[in-house]
Motif scaffolding. Structure first.
Motif, PDB file in Angstrom:
ATOM      1  N   PHE A   1     -59.054   5.698  -9.002  1.00 58.59           N
ATOM      2  CA  PHE A   1     -59.629   6.348 -11.163  1.00 58.59           C
ATOM      3  C   PHE A   1     -58.999   5.372 -12.026  1.00 58.59           C
ATOM      4  CE2 PHE A   1     -60.150  10.295  -9.067  1.00 58.59           C
ATOM      5  CZ  PHE A   1     -60.156  10.513  -7.495  1.00 58.59           C
TER       6      PHE A   1
ATOM      7  N   LYS B   1     -61.587  -3.964  -3.859  1.00 54.30           N
ATOM      8  CA  LYS B   1     -62.178  -3.565  -5.371  1.00 54.30           C
ATOM      9  C   LYS B   1     -60.857  -4.127  -6.122  1.00 54.30           C
ATOM     10  CE  LYS B   1     -62.836  -0.078  -7.975  1.00 54.30           C
ATOM     11  NZ  LYS B   1     -63.258   1.871  -8.202  1.00 54.30           N
TER      12      LYS B   1
ATOM     13  N   GLU C   1     -53.381   6.047  -1.503  1.00 56.75           N
ATOM     14  CA  GLU C   1     -54.030   5.864  -0.240  1.00 56.75           C
ATOM     15  C   GLU C   1     -54.015   4.284  -0.323  1.00 56.75           C
ATOM     16  OE1 GLU C   1     -57.985   5.519  -0.620  1.00 56.75           O
ATOM     17  OE2 GLU C   1     -58.618   5.712   1.781  1.00 56.75           O
TER      18      GLU C   1
ATOM     19  N   LYS D   1     -57.489   7.350   5.984  1.00 58.33           N
ATOM     20  CA  LYS D   1     -58.011   8.567   5.697  1.00 58.33           C
ATOM     21  C   LYS D   1     -58.186  10.123   7.084  1.00 58.33           C
ATOM     22  CE  LYS D   1     -61.380   7.507   2.003  1.00 58.33           C
ATOM     23  NZ  LYS D   1     -61.001   5.882   2.122  1.00 58.33           N
TER      24      LYS D   1
ATOM     25  N   ASP E   1     -72.227   7.522  -4.164  1.00 57.82           N
ATOM     26  CA  ASP E   1     -72.494   6.668  -4.338  1.00 57.82           C
ATOM     27  C   ASP E   1     -71.479   5.650  -2.802  1.00 57.82           C
ATOM     28  OD1 ASP E   1     -69.617   5.136  -6.733  1.00 57.82           O
ATOM     29  OD2 ASP E   1     -69.672   7.233  -5.633  1.00 57.82           O
ATOM     30  N   TRP E   2     -71.323   7.027  -2.013  1.00 57.33           N
ATOM     31  CA  TRP E   2     -70.404   6.763  -0.951  1.00 57.33           C
ATOM     32  C   TRP E   2     -71.328   7.046   0.043  1.00 57.33           C
ATOM     33  CZ3 TRP E   2     -67.220   2.284  -0.423  1.00 57.33           C
ATOM     34  CH2 TRP E   2     -66.786   2.091  -1.895  1.00 57.33           C
TER      35      TRP E   2
END
Ligand code: C2G
Length: 444
Positions: free
Chosen positions: A10, A46, A72, A78, A95-96
Motif C-alpha cells: 500500500f 520489493k 506482514e 499468511k 495480478d497475483w
C-alpha cells in the motif's frame, strides 16, 4: 461472522488499493489488512518503497474498511495468520492470480480484478507520482517484465502494443492489462514505455515514444548505430525525458559492487578484462536465423562489452573481431578485442559454441574472478599473489533481475536519483558503435 484477510505494501496509496480494500471488505463482515514491513519487502525483493510503514498503515486505516490492521513481516506468515485469526477468505488483486492457491486448503482464495488506468492525479497533488508503463513487444523478455515490475513500487504496467494483434491480445489477456490497437491509443495510457521488440525496431519506437513525450527503457542492444544512439539521447535530453538502455547487469547491486571493488585499488591498476558469455540457442530461433540482425555479438555483446567499457572507458585505440560463422554465415562465436592505452579487453560471446562464462579482471596487485552467471552478479572473489588470501563478495540477484533497472529508471524519472554512472549515455553510444563496426566487417 465471515472474516476476510488481505495483504499489501500500500505504498503511494492510490485508488487501486482503495478499491481492493473496498471489495475485500464487501466479501465478508470483518476485514484484516496486513501491511508489509520494510524488512519483509526487502526479503521478498520489493524495491523502491517510498512511504514509511506508519504512513502506509495510516493510509489503510483512513479508508475505514479495515476492522483490524496487522503487519506482514515474514514469509509464511499468511498461512499462520489464516489459522490464528480463523480466516474464511484470503483475497488479493488479480495480478497475483495463482500465486496463493496453496492457501486453498485452509480458506477460500479470491483474486479481485486489479484496477486498470489508475489515475495518479491524487498522487500528483501529493507529488508522489506513479509512473504508468506500457510495453512494446510480447516476447519472452516482455513476459519477464511484468512479474518484475510488480515488485517495484511506484509503477503500474497499464498497456501493451504489438503490431501482431493476436499476440498483443493474448499478452494483454494473460497479464490483465490494456490491449491497444494503435500506438496513439497506447501512448494515451502511459507515462513511460518499455521496449522489448526485435533489435531493428528499437530506433523507430524510441523516436516515436520520445515524440509523444514518453520516457523510454529499451532492451539491449538499444540501437545498432553510434549516431542513432547519440541522436536519441540528445532528443531525450531536449525533451526532458529519460532514455535508458536496459542491460540488467549494469543495474544489479552485485555488478555495481564488483565495479566498485575493481576501481577501489584493491587489485591495483586494471590492465586486462576478459568477459565470456555463451548460451546455446536453438538454430531455428530469430537469434540464429535473422541474417542481418542475428548472431552472437548483437545478442550477447552488450553483456561482455559492459565491464570492458566501464573499466577502460570510451576511447579504445583499436577494436578487432574474430568470428566463427555458422552454416548460414551468422556469427556463432565471436571475440572482440579492445586495445586501450593502459590495458586490453576481450569480449567473448557465443550462441552456437559453449564455453566457460567467466569474468576476470586482472590488476597489478591481484584479480577479480566471477563465475557464470556473472551477468547476474551474485558472487565474486578477489585473488592475490598469495593463493591463501581470497576475498569473497556476495549480493542477492533476484529472479530475472529486471527490477533493478526498472527501479533506477523510475527514480531517474522521479528525479530522486541520477544513477547515470551505472550505464551512461556514452557507454550506450560506444556499444552501439561497436555493433555498427562489427556489422560493417560482416558486410551486413
Ligand atoms: N492492486 C490493485 N490494483 C492496482 C494495484 C494494486 O487491485 N492497480 C492491489 C494488489 O493486487 C494488492 C493490493 O492492491 O492486492 C496492494 O497492492 P501492493 O501494495 O502493490 O501490494 P503487493 O506488492 O501486491 O503485495 O504479501 C503482500 C501481497 O503479496 C500483495
Amino acid at each position: 461472522m465471515i472474516k476476510v484477510i488481505t495483504y499489501g505494501t500500500f505504498d503511494l496509496f492510490h485508488e487501486g488499493h482503495y478499491r481492493l480494500l473496498e471489495r475485500a471488505k464487501a466479501l465478508g463482515d470483518y476485514l484484516i489488512v496486513g501491511v508489509t514491513t520494510e524488512e519483509y519487502d526487502q526479503t521478498r525483493g520489493k524495491l523502491n518503497v517510498m512511504d514509511a510503514l506508519m504512513t502506509r498503515i495510516e493510509n489503510v486505516r483512513k479508508t475505514g474498511f479495515a476492522d483490524e490492521i496487522i503487519i506482514e513481516e515474514s514469509p509464511g506468515q499468511k498461512f499462520r495468520d489464516i489459522k490464528k485469526y480463523q480466516v474464511d477468505i484470503f483475497t488479493v488483486g488479480s495480478d497475483w492470480t495463482g500465486q496463493f492457491d496453496y492457501l486453498k486448503d485452509y480458506c477460500q482464495v479470491i483474486y479481485l480484478e486489479r484496477t486498470k488506468n489508475i489515475s495518479s492525479t491524487m498522487l500528483r497533488i501529493q507529488n508522489k507520482h506513479i509512473q504508468r508503463i506500457g510495453i512494446i513487444g510480447t516476447g519472452r523478455i516482455a513476459g519477464r517484465f511484468i512479474p518484475e515490475a510488480k515488485l517495484v513500487s511506484g509503477i503500474s504496467v497499464e498497456a501493451v502494443y504489438n503490431p501482431h494483434v493476436e499476440s498483443a491480445l493474448h499478452f494483454a489477456g494473460r497479464w490483465g492489462i490494456e490491449f491497444c490497437k494503435t500506438l496513439e491509443e497506447f501512448y494515451a495510457l502511459v507515462d513511460a514505455v518499455y521496449i522489448a521488440s526485435p533489435h531493428e525496431t528499437h530506433y523507430a519506437y524510441i523516436k516515436s515514444a520520445l515524440a509523444h513525450g514518453k520516457h523510454v527503457l529499451c532492451e539491449k542492444p538499444m540501437v545498432l548505430k553510434k549516431d542513432q544512439a547519440r541522436e536519441l539521447f540528445v532528443e531525450a535530453k531536449e525533451r526532458g525525458l529519460v532514455l535508458f538502455e536496459g542491460i540488467k547487469t549494469a543495474y544489479c547491486p552485485g555488478f555495481s559492487r564488483l565495479m566498485g571493488v575493481a576501481c577501489s585499488g584493491m587489485i591495483g591498476n586494471v590492465r586486462n578484462v576478459e568477459a565470456c558469455f555463451t548460451k546455446l540457442e536453438d538454430p531455428k530461433n530469430r537469434e540464429l536465423t535473422d541474417l542481418r540482425y542475428g548472431g552472437s555479438l548483437l545478442e550477447l555483446g552488450s553483456y561482455v562489452m559492459l565491464p570492458i567499457i566501464k573499466l577502460f572507458g570510451h576511447e579504445p585505440e583499436e577494436i578487432r573481431f574474430d568470428s566463427i560463422p555458422g552454416e548460414n554465415g551468422l556469427d556463432i562465436f565471436t571475440k572482440a578485442y579492445f586495445k586501450y592505452p593502459n590495458g586490453m579487453g576481450t569480449a567473448t560471446c557465443g550462441l552456437g559454441v559453449k564455453s566457460e562464462g567467466q569474468l576476470i579482471i586482472s590488476g597489478t596487485k591481484g584479480y577479480i574472478i566471477a563465475e557464470a552467471p556473472w551477468w547476474k552478479t551474485a558472487y565474486f572473489e578477489v585473488h592475490y599473489e598469495d593463493p591463501t588470501v581470497v576475498e569473497k563478495f556476495s549480493d542477492r540477484f533476484l529472479d530475472s533481475g529486471l527490477r533493478y533497472e526498472i527501479t533506477d529508471f523510475l527514480s531517474t524519472i522521479n528525479g530522486s536519483s541520477k544513477n547515470e554512472f551505472k550505464l551512461t549515455h556514452r557507454d550506450s553510444e560506444v556499444m552501439a558503435g561497436v555493433m555498427e563496426r562489427f556489422m560493417e566487417t560482416e558486410g551486413r
